[in-house]
Design a protein around this motif. Structure first.
Motif, mmCIF file in Angstrom:
data_model
loop_
_atom_site.group_PDB
_atom_site.id
_atom_site.type_symbol
_atom_site.label_atom_id
_atom_site.label_comp_id
_atom_site.label_asym_id
_atom_site.label_seq_id
_atom_site.Cartn_x
_atom_site.Cartn_y
_atom_site.Cartn_z
ATOM 1 N N ARG A 125 0.831 -1.221 0.000
ATOM 2 C CA ARG A 125 0.000 0.000 0.000
ATOM 3 C C ARG A 125 0.860 1.263 0.000
ATOM 4 N NH1 ARG A 125 -3.713 -1.826 4.972
ATOM 5 N NH2 ARG A 125 -3.974 -4.011 4.349
ATOM 6 N N HIS A 184 5.757 -2.181 17.573
ATOM 7 C CA HIS A 184 4.707 -2.716 16.707
ATOM 8 C C HIS A 184 4.257 -4.102 17.168
ATOM 9 C CE1 HIS A 184 5.069 0.532 13.853
ATOM 10 N NE2 HIS A 184 6.355 0.310 13.686
ATOM 11 N N HIS A 187 1.195 -9.004 12.881
ATOM 12 C CA HIS A 187 0.587 -10.232 12.393
ATOM 13 C C HIS A 187 0.899 -10.318 10.906
ATOM 14 C CE1 HIS A 187 -2.666 -7.317 11.586
ATOM 15 N NE2 HIS A 187 -3.029 -8.130 10.604
ATOM 16 N N THR A 189 0.134 -11.998 6.770
ATOM 17 C CA THR A 189 -0.711 -12.594 5.742
ATOM 18 C C THR A 189 0.187 -13.125 4.638
ATOM 19 O OG1 THR A 189 -2.560 -11.096 6.176
ATOM 20 C CG2 THR A 189 -2.532 -12.182 4.035
ATOM 21 N N ARG A 218 4.860 -12.912 1.954
ATOM 22 C CA ARG A 218 4.397 -12.754 3.335
ATOM 23 C C ARG A 218 4.450 -11.276 3.702
ATOM 24 N NH1 ARG A 218 7.974 -15.768 7.480
ATOM 25 N NH2 ARG A 218 6.596 -17.535 7.110
ATOM 26 N N LEU A 221 2.115 -6.939 9.071
ATOM 27 C CA LEU A 221 1.201 -5.825 9.301
ATOM 28 C C LEU A 221 1.147 -5.469 10.785
ATOM 29 C CD1 LEU A 221 -0.581 -8.126 7.313
ATOM 30 C CD2 LEU A 221 -1.503 -5.896 6.676
ATOM 31 N N THR A 222 0.826 -4.206 11.061
ATOM 32 C CA THR A 222 0.619 -3.768 12.432
ATOM 33 C C THR A 222 -0.762 -4.217 12.901
ATOM 34 O OG1 THR A 222 -0.423 -1.667 11.850
ATOM 35 C CG2 THR A 222 1.986 -1.723 11.920
ATOM 36 N N ASP A 223 -1.058 -3.984 14.188
ATOM 37 C CA ASP A 223 -2.385 -4.337 14.697
ATOM 38 C C ASP A 223 -3.468 -3.471 14.075
ATOM 39 O OD1 ASP A 223 -1.616 -2.031 15.955
ATOM 40 O OD2 ASP A 223 -1.918 -2.775 17.997
ATOM 41 N N ALA A 224 -3.074 -2.357 13.420
ATOM 42 C CA ALA A 224 -4.025 -1.518 12.686
ATOM 43 C C ALA A 224 -4.067 -1.892 11.207
ATOM 44 C CB ALA A 224 -3.673 -0.049 12.838
ATOM 45 N N ASP A 225 -3.467 -3.046 10.870
ATOM 46 C CA ASP A 225 -3.452 -3.582 9.501
ATOM 47 C C ASP A 225 -2.680 -2.701 8.513
ATOM 48 O OD1 ASP A 225 -4.696 -5.995 9.902
ATOM 49 O OD2 ASP A 225 -6.694 -5.245 9.473
ATOM 50 N N LYS A 226 -1.682 -1.987 8.996
ATOM 51 C CA LYS A 226 -0.817 -1.234 8.103
ATOM 52 C C LYS A 226 0.381 -2.102 7.720
ATOM 53 C CE LYS A 226 2.282 2.727 7.752
ATOM 54 N NZ LYS A 226 2.914 3.871 8.455
ATOM 55 N N PRO A 227 0.622 -2.348 6.420
ATOM 56 C CA PRO A 227 1.787 -3.153 6.017
ATOM 57 C C PRO A 227 3.090 -2.421 6.336
ATOM 58 C CG PRO A 227 0.161 -3.011 4.249
ATOM 59 C CD PRO A 227 -0.224 -1.994 5.276
#
Length: 246
Positions: A125, A184, A187, A189, A218, A221-227
């Motif tokens: 992103r 950070h 997690h 994906t 792979r 991402l942060t817990d706020a879903d920022k890559p």
């Protein structure tokens, strides 16, 4: 109507052997006729037979054992190697791969500056062309028997305001420890697909002609879903399956 184009000789041989494997003419675990026997039977050269066998290997129907010959594999048979996928965090804060393999770099990893191509920029992103710290290299395990191409990509924008703004962070998996130290919660994906290798990739992974590779991306991402970063794996796809705990 124009006449149908005749099948290439190697494809005719591959189709014949495939049909024989599927109907039980060539039972699983049994050897196939030798290259010389097949070449004589079909009136072709041995390289043509090898091309046919490479197609069957890519289908998972044939296994070539050095010094022993070509053996039939059941279309329902399991690959010889299963690798669990995923990361776990050890009590000391280190990140380790779920497969437990100890990978060694063929050469010392060196960070280079690259510009994000569109496919990676989309996953991270970020704008295409944004600069990234990049590590790329060949890794081996199990005394060189296992091989993979491994890359780490970290956008400059993910490091603004940190000590890594002016110096390269370490490659993965140590990268994840460094990101955790910056506060950070991570997690991941993964995106998995198969594709045919480029010539240099086939050479590095020692892939026979016609064998695909497994391509895994792979994203961390942060817990706020920022890559924050992207890790890339390219693995031989002829006798390997991946398992995921869901």
């Amino acid at each position: 109507m124009p006449p149908e184009k005749a099948l290439a000789k190697y494809r005719q041989i591959a189709d014949h052997l495939r049909a024989g494997i599927l109907d039980g003419t060539y039972p699983a675990g049994q050897p196939l006729p030798s290259e010389d026997a097949l070449a004589k039977r079909f009136g072709v050269t041995r390289p043509t037979v090898r091309q046919a066998v490479a197609e069957l290997r890519a289908n998972g129907l044939v296994e070539v054992m050095m010094g022993r010959g070509m053996f039939v594999r059941s279309p329902h048979g399991r690959p010889s190697l299963t690798r669990p996928r995923g990361l776990r965090r050890e009590p000391d804060g280190r990140y380790a791969e779920a497969d437990g393999l100890r990978w060694s770099d063929a050469e010392e990893p060196v960070a280079t500056r690259t510009d994000a191509p569109l496919p990676l920029a989309d996953l991270l992103r970020i704008p295409p062309g944004e600069p990234m710290y990049t590590y790329q290299g060949l890794q081996t395990a199990d005394r060189g028997r296992l091989r993979q191409l491994h890359s780490t990509y970290v956008p400059f924008s993910a490091l603004i305001g940190t000590k890594y703004e002016e110096q390269a962070p370490p490659p993965a998996p140590h990268l994840y420890e460094a990101l955790a130290e910056l506060g950070h919660q991570l997690h991941f994906t993964e995106y998995l697909r198969t594709r045919m290798p480029l010539p240099d990739q086939a050479q590095a992974l020692r892939l026979p002609e016609g064998v695909p590779l497994l391509h895994i991306l792979r994203v961390a991402l942060t817990d706020a879903d920022k890559p924050l970063a992207l890790e890339e794996f390219q693995l031989p796809g002829d006798d390997l399956e991946l398992s995921y705990h869901l």
